[in-house]
Design a protein around this motif. Structure first.
Motif, mmCIF file in Angstrom:
data_model
loop_
_atom_site.group_PDB
_atom_site.id
_atom_site.type_symbol
_atom_site.label_atom_id
_atom_site.label_comp_id
_atom_site.label_asym_id
_atom_site.label_seq_id
_atom_site.Cartn_x
_atom_site.Cartn_y
_atom_site.Cartn_z
ATOM 1 N N VAL A 6 0.852 -1.187 0.000
ATOM 2 C CA VAL A 6 0.000 0.000 0.000
ATOM 3 C C VAL A 6 0.889 1.238 0.000
ATOM 4 O O VAL A 6 1.822 1.350 0.798
ATOM 5 C CB VAL A 6 -0.933 0.029 1.233
ATOM 6 C CG1 VAL A 6 -1.797 1.274 1.218
ATOM 7 C CG2 VAL A 6 -1.791 -1.229 1.295
ATOM 8 N N SER A 7 0.596 2.153 -0.901
ATOM 9 C CA SER A 7 1.250 3.466 -0.908
ATOM 10 C C SER A 7 0.311 4.436 -0.210
ATOM 11 O O SER A 7 -0.781 4.723 -0.710
ATOM 12 C CB SER A 7 1.515 3.940 -2.338
ATOM 13 O OG SER A 7 2.436 3.101 -2.981
ATOM 14 N N ILE A 8 0.719 4.909 0.961
ATOM 15 C CA ILE A 8 -0.073 5.878 1.715
ATOM 16 C C ILE A 8 0.433 7.259 1.332
ATOM 17 O O ILE A 8 1.588 7.609 1.617
ATOM 18 C CB ILE A 8 0.058 5.655 3.225
ATOM 19 C CG1 ILE A 8 -0.328 4.227 3.593
ATOM 20 C CG2 ILE A 8 -0.787 6.675 3.987
ATOM 21 C CD1 ILE A 8 0.022 3.850 5.020
ATOM 22 N N ILE A 9 -0.405 8.028 0.687
ATOM 23 C CA ILE A 9 -0.026 9.354 0.211
ATOM 24 C C ILE A 9 -0.632 10.376 1.154
ATOM 25 O O ILE A 9 -1.856 10.493 1.270
ATOM 26 C CB ILE A 9 -0.510 9.560 -1.235
ATOM 27 C CG1 ILE A 9 0.138 8.496 -2.133
ATOM 28 C CG2 ILE A 9 -0.191 10.978 -1.717
ATOM 29 C CD1 ILE A 9 -0.528 8.307 -3.458
ATOM 30 N N VAL A 10 0.245 11.092 1.855
ATOM 31 C CA VAL A 10 -0.177 12.097 2.832
ATOM 32 C C VAL A 10 0.163 13.459 2.256
ATOM 33 O O VAL A 10 1.304 13.697 1.839
ATOM 34 C CB VAL A 10 0.546 11.903 4.185
ATOM 35 C CG1 VAL A 10 0.120 12.971 5.181
ATOM 36 C CG2 VAL A 10 0.300 10.502 4.742
ATOM 37 N N ILE A 11 -0.815 14.337 2.246
ATOM 38 C CA ILE A 11 -0.538 15.703 1.804
ATOM 39 C C ILE A 11 -0.653 16.638 2.994
ATOM 40 O O ILE A 11 -1.449 16.422 3.900
ATOM 41 C CB ILE A 11 -1.456 16.133 0.647
ATOM 42 C CG1 ILE A 11 -2.919 16.104 1.051
ATOM 43 C CG2 ILE A 11 -1.223 15.236 -0.561
ATOM 44 C CD1 ILE A 11 -3.828 16.730 0.012
ATOM 45 N N ASP A 12 0.187 17.657 2.989
ATOM 46 C CA ASP A 12 0.249 18.591 4.112
ATOM 47 C C ASP A 12 0.256 20.021 3.586
ATOM 48 O O ASP A 12 0.800 20.292 2.519
ATOM 49 C CB ASP A 12 1.513 18.314 4.935
ATOM 50 C CG ASP A 12 1.575 19.127 6.200
ATOM 51 O OD1 ASP A 12 0.530 19.328 6.836
ATOM 52 O OD2 ASP A 12 2.675 19.578 6.554
ATOM 53 N N TYR A 13 -0.341 20.921 4.362
ATOM 54 C CA TYR A 13 -0.509 22.307 3.928
ATOM 55 C C TYR A 13 0.288 23.314 4.743
ATOM 56 O O TYR A 13 0.585 24.392 4.254
ATOM 57 C CB TYR A 13 -1.989 22.700 4.039
ATOM 58 C CG TYR A 13 -2.913 21.733 3.383
ATOM 59 C CD1 TYR A 13 -3.117 21.772 2.015
ATOM 60 C CD2 TYR A 13 -3.565 20.750 4.118
ATOM 61 C CE1 TYR A 13 -3.967 20.878 1.393
ATOM 62 C CE2 TYR A 13 -4.417 19.849 3.509
ATOM 63 C CZ TYR A 13 -4.613 19.921 2.146
ATOM 64 O OH TYR A 13 -5.439 19.018 1.542
ATOM 65 N N GLY A 62 -1.960 23.122 -4.800
ATOM 66 C CA GLY A 62 -3.275 22.636 -4.379
ATOM 67 C C GLY A 62 -3.284 21.157 -4.042
ATOM 68 O O GLY A 62 -2.415 20.393 -4.486
ATOM 69 N N PRO A 63 -4.278 20.728 -3.283
ATOM 70 C CA PRO A 63 -4.340 19.336 -2.837
ATOM 71 C C PRO A 63 -4.461 18.325 -3.974
ATOM 72 O O PRO A 63 -3.879 17.243 -3.905
ATOM 73 C CB PRO A 63 -5.557 19.291 -1.919
ATOM 74 C CG PRO A 63 -6.312 20.542 -2.166
ATOM 75 C CD PRO A 63 -5.362 21.539 -2.727
ATOM 76 N N ALA A 64 -5.205 18.634 -5.009
ATOM 77 C CA ALA A 64 -5.362 17.679 -6.114
ATOM 78 C C ALA A 64 -4.026 17.420 -6.809
ATOM 79 O O ALA A 64 -3.683 16.270 -7.114
ATOM 80 C CB ALA A 64 -6.392 18.194 -7.120
ATOM 81 N N ASP A 68 -1.895 13.903 -7.096
ATOM 82 C CA ASP A 68 -1.424 13.377 -8.383
ATOM 83 C C ASP A 68 0.070 13.076 -8.347
ATOM 84 O O ASP A 68 0.515 12.028 -8.825
ATOM 85 C CB ASP A 68 -1.710 14.373 -9.508
ATOM 86 C CG ASP A 68 -3.171 14.451 -9.885
ATOM 87 O OD1 ASP A 68 -3.947 13.562 -9.478
ATOM 88 O OD2 ASP A 68 -3.544 15.420 -10.585
ATOM 89 N N VAL A 69 0.851 13.982 -7.773
ATOM 90 C CA VAL A 69 2.303 13.779 -7.673
ATOM 91 C C VAL A 69 2.596 12.563 -6.798
ATOM 92 O O VAL A 69 3.433 11.728 -7.137
ATOM 93 C CB VAL A 69 2.995 15.048 -7.122
ATOM 94 C CG1 VAL A 69 4.430 14.766 -6.708
ATOM 95 C CG2 VAL A 69 2.943 16.156 -8.158
ATOM 96 N N GLY A 70 1.901 12.442 -5.674
ATOM 97 C CA GLY A 70 2.084 11.286 -4.799
ATOM 98 C C GLY A 70 1.746 9.985 -5.503
ATOM 99 O O GLY A 70 2.459 8.988 -5.368
ATOM 100 N N PHE A 81 -5.071 7.570 0.309
ATOM 101 C CA PHE A 81 -4.815 8.995 0.472
ATOM 102 C C PHE A 81 -5.256 9.471 1.851
ATOM 103 O O PHE A 81 -6.345 9.121 2.312
ATOM 104 C CB PHE A 81 -5.572 9.786 -0.591
ATOM 105 C CG PHE A 81 -5.112 9.482 -1.992
ATOM 106 C CD1 PHE A 81 -4.066 10.195 -2.563
ATOM 107 C CD2 PHE A 81 -5.706 8.478 -2.735
ATOM 108 C CE1 PHE A 81 -3.633 9.913 -3.850
ATOM 109 C CE2 PHE A 81 -5.289 8.192 -4.028
ATOM 110 C CZ PHE A 81 -4.244 8.912 -4.582
ATOM 111 N N LEU A 82 -4.404 10.273 2.495
ATOM 112 C CA LEU A 82 -4.716 10.862 3.799
ATOM 113 C C LEU A 82 -4.342 12.337 3.794
ATOM 114 O O LEU A 82 -3.357 12.726 3.168
ATOM 115 C CB LEU A 82 -3.892 10.203 4.908
ATOM 116 C CG LEU A 82 -4.306 8.849 5.436
ATOM 117 C CD1 LEU A 82 -3.313 8.378 6.498
ATOM 118 C CD2 LEU A 82 -5.702 8.892 6.018
#
Length: 101
Positions: A6-13, A62-64, A68-70, A81-82
């Protein structure tokens, strides 16, 4: 049967976000261990966790686009995605993966 990765993709702001550390700690405690973490942020950070790969932009994105990069960086069979303020339960991945068999 092989356990899917599993690839867990976390985005942060936010820079120096305390929620992000709590999120990564929750991931580290997963009962299902065949995963990688991809952290995509606007800024550079010094966080070090097992199985963690990072990408930062140096400016707001932006989050989208971050997701996509992740996804493009991911090496797993399943993408999860988280956001930075999500704290998954210990069996989150275990319960999720069994639905993909």
């Amino acid at each position: 049967m092989k356990k899917p990765r599993v690839s867990i993709i976390v985005i942060d702001y936010k820079e120096n976000n305390p929620y992000l550390v709590e999120c990564l700690e929750s991931i580290k405690k997963q009962s299902y261990q065949n995963y990688e973490i991809i952290l995509v942020t606007d800024y550079k950070n010094s966080l070090q966790y097992p199985k963690l790969r990072k990408k930062y932009f140096g400016h707001y994105v932006g989050p989208a686009e971050k997701r996509d990069v992740g996804a493009k960086m991911a090496k797993g069979d399943i993408l999860a995605f988280l956001d930075d303020d999500a704290f998954p339960s210990q069996n989150w991945l275990k319960n999720m993966v069994k639905n993909f068999k």
